[in-house]
Scaffold this active site. Structure first.
Site, PDB file in Angstrom:
ATOM      1  N   TYR A  99       0.860  -1.188   0.000  1.00 53.61           N
ATOM      2  CA  TYR A  99       0.000   0.000   0.000  1.00 53.61           C
ATOM      3  C   TYR A  99       0.894   1.235   0.000  1.00 53.61           C
ATOM      4  O   TYR A  99       1.890   1.299  -0.702  1.00 53.61           O
ATOM      5  CB  TYR A  99      -0.962  -0.093   1.190  1.00 53.61           C
ATOM      6  CG  TYR A  99      -2.069   0.914   1.146  1.00 53.61           C
ATOM      7  CD1 TYR A  99      -2.865   1.074   0.022  1.00 53.61           C
ATOM      8  CD2 TYR A  99      -2.333   1.713   2.252  1.00 53.61           C
ATOM      9  CE1 TYR A  99      -3.877   2.005  -0.027  1.00 53.61           C
ATOM     10  CE2 TYR A  99      -3.354   2.640   2.217  1.00 53.61           C
ATOM     11  CZ  TYR A  99      -4.114   2.793   1.079  1.00 53.61           C
ATOM     12  OH  TYR A  99      -5.116   3.723   1.044  1.00 53.61           O
TER      13      TYR A  99
ATOM     14  N   LYS B 204      -6.217  -1.147  -1.542  1.00 53.70           N
ATOM     15  CA  LYS B 204      -7.081  -0.916  -0.390  1.00 53.70           C
ATOM     16  C   LYS B 204      -7.775  -2.212   0.020  1.00 53.70           C
ATOM     17  O   LYS B 204      -7.863  -2.541   1.206  1.00 53.70           O
ATOM     18  CB  LYS B 204      -8.128   0.139  -0.748  1.00 53.70           C
ATOM     19  CG  LYS B 204      -8.602   0.970   0.414  1.00 53.70           C
ATOM     20  CD  LYS B 204      -7.643   2.110   0.657  1.00 53.70           C
ATOM     21  CE  LYS B 204      -8.056   2.987   1.796  1.00 53.70           C
ATOM     22  NZ  LYS B 204      -7.184   4.159   1.944  1.00 53.70           N
TER      23      LYS B 204
END
Length: 569
Positions: free
Chosen positions: A110, A183
């Site tokens: 991420y 996500k």
């Protein structure tokens, strides 16, 4: 069984994967491919003979091999691409590795590394993942959303972006699909949301990024970003279609531009179960850090004087949720708002200047500023605000690197024993200040939370742990709590509950202790956030499932990355 050739069943003995597919179809789907972990009997029955090397290995042995290969990659972007390839081959193995090494791999999977991967999307594109919806072809939306083969009850969560406000790098066009994929990987790793029950979506409405439009390899639609009525109709069409196809799904809006983020959230907030992480997730984790730091400082949050530099979607979202927290503590809303001084592109939010509707509740009255000493008449800069307000807390969401400079911080620190300073802008290069500098300028007194991960800072005998205000401390548990309660809406009470749950995990009070939980405890934190959110949903009257044994219900909802029993049909 769906058109994909497999289905997952929850049974008394655990998860069962029923497979009707055969041969290469089994190996080509990351949810059915377990590679060399297929037994010899399974290989025979599934038509895999000759398609795999003869050796049999366990999930644990595969994970060790993956980590050895990962460590040989030359840089973080290469590591991200390697893990993305694994994600596209073997979903369980990817999440096994991610969960077991979550603190180390979160910045790779991420932020901040995903920003580089998004910029390079059209160059590194290998295999489609996610759903691409074009504003130039709205009639195909339903067909595209059904392409994964999900039924009405099969989707719990949709992460969607239009890519205009990606991290700190702005408009990235169709490459924004990567932020939705990343996500959802965090949702699964942190909170155990089943990877089969999620959808990553990009709304390709064009791009104003001329570098992308000039590149002949760009994979998105080739025109400027569509705005106005046509854009709004496309969003309406998306909400109506997804709500009809997947009525139980929460819609998570990700990285929309400031001009649309608040507007879209407000438009649908009371109609569907919807959440904007940049506004509400950021607000919850920063509120958690503010609550924990306030407790450490001895000044309650209701008495803090809070300056927010970068009062856009994220900054105002932080102020709004902190106000919710303060009113829950018994403070009047107008008094709560009076604790905030927000600065946008035109300086301090104040009467008489142009601002967006969502900023207006935090505009200061001109009468308050009559006695202020200003460096330049007619302007109210950050330096003016700090000198006149004497803030106890300063939050940066501006993407202006170094704006919290030495003179500013020393001015602030001269009026408060434990200044709370949060340079939150991502990536690291855009941070408003560096933690080492903040500790130097405050003689080690600053209580710090940052947007990006930073190593501890050693001053004398004290090792200062730098808390990362990572939304991953909030949004996975929030999503899990919504699923457990089958909430129809997300209420302010649920967000406050999430913030309080995170803050409650900050128990260390020794010098240098961080003001947020360590990312190594993310899975446990997410479970506690889910429990608090589900209970708040029930209290607020938006839960559709009775919480008879909420701890057990949260535990049973968390998917574990283990190879399921396989039933061959």
């Amino acid at each position: 069984m769906s058109s994909t050739g497999y289905e997952f069943l929850h049974t008394a003995r655990g998860e069962v994967l029923r497979i009707a597919a055969r041969g290469r179809d089994v190996l080509n789907d990351p949810l059915t491919n377990i590679g060399t972990a297929f037994s010899q009997a399974q290989r025979e029955a599934l038509g895999l003979k000759g398609l795999l090397p003869p050796g049999h290995t366990t999930l644990e042995a595969q994970a060790r091999r993956v980590m050895a290969q990962l460590e040989a990659e030359p840089d973080d972007l290469a590591k991200h691409q390697f893990l993305q390839g694994l994600h596209n081959r073997n979903e369980v193995l990817f999440h096994k590795v991610f969960i077991d090494h979550i603190e180390d791999l979160l910045p790779i999977v991420y932020t901040p590394t995903i920003g580089e991967a998004i910029k390079a999307f059209s160059n590194y594109y290998h295999r489609p993942r996610g759903i691409f919806l074009s504003i130039d072809d709205p009639d195909s939306m339903e067909q595209a959303l059904q392409a994964y083969g999900h039924g009405q009850d099969d989707v719990d969560l949709i992460v969607v972006t239009d890519s205009e406000g990606i991290l700190g790098i702005g408009d990235q066009g169709v490459g924004g699909i990567q932020i939705a994929i990343g996500k959802l990987a965090v949702y699964t790793a942190a909170a155990g949301i089943h990877p089969r029950r999620v959808l990553p979506v990009v709304l390709d409405v064009g791009t104003d990024n001329l570098d992308l439009l000039a590149y002949d390899g760009y994979l998105g639609v080739r025109h400027s970003r569509v705005r106005g009525q046509r854009y709004d109709e496309f969003i309406d069409h998306f909400v109506a279609t997804t709500s009809r196809l997947f009525p139980k799904a929460m819609i998570h809006w990700e990285d929309f531009g400031a001009g649309n983020a608040h507007r879209i959230l407000a438009r649908y907030h009371d109609e569907i179960c919807t959440f904007n992480d940049d506004i509400e997730g950021t607000a919850a984790v920063v509120t958690a850090a503010a609550v924990a730091a306030s407790r450490r400082s001895g000044i309650p949050l209701t008495r803090q004087r809070i300056v927010i530099f970068g009062a856009g979607s994220a900054g105002i979202g932080i102020a709004q949720l902190m106000c919710e927290f303060m009113t829950a503590e018994g403070m009047d809303l107008a008094e709560a708002r009076s604790r905030f001084w927000g600065l946008g592109s035109r300086g301090l939010l104040r009467e008489g200047i142009r601002m967006r509707d969502f900023q207006r509740p935090f505009a200061r009255r001109m009468a308050e500023l009559e006695d202020w000493q200003l460096e330049r008449d007619g302007r109210c800069t950050l330096r003016d605000v700090v000198r006149n307000v004497r803030p106890t807390m300063m939050i940066g969401t501006s993407a202006q690197p170094g704006v919290f400079d030495e003179a500013l911080v020393r001015e602030m620190a001269s009026h408060v024993a434990a200044p709370i300073i949060m340079p939150l802008s991502n990536p690291t290069s855009l941070a408003e200040a560096q933690p080492e500098e903040l500790l130097e300028w405050t003689d080690g007194r600053a209580l710090i939370a940052t947007g990006s991960p930073f190593s501890p800072v050693v001053r004398g005998s004290v090792s200062h742990q730098i808390a990362q205000a990572n939304n991953a401390l909030v949004f996975p548990g929030l999503g899990l709590g919504v699923i457990v309660a089958r909430a129809t809406r997300i209420t302010p009470g649920m967000l406050v509950a999430a913030a309080n749950a995170v803050a409650a995990e900050v128990t260390a009070r020794h010098p240098g202790a961080g003001v947020l939980p360590a990312m190594s405890s993310l899975r446990a934190v997410s479970a506690k956030v889910a429990l608090a959110v589900a209970r708040a949903a029930e209290t607020d009257g938006v839960a559709c499932i009775e919480l008879k044994d909420p701890v057990q219900q949260v535990l049973e909802a968390m998917w574990e990355p283990v190879y399921p029993d396989i039933e061959i049909v």
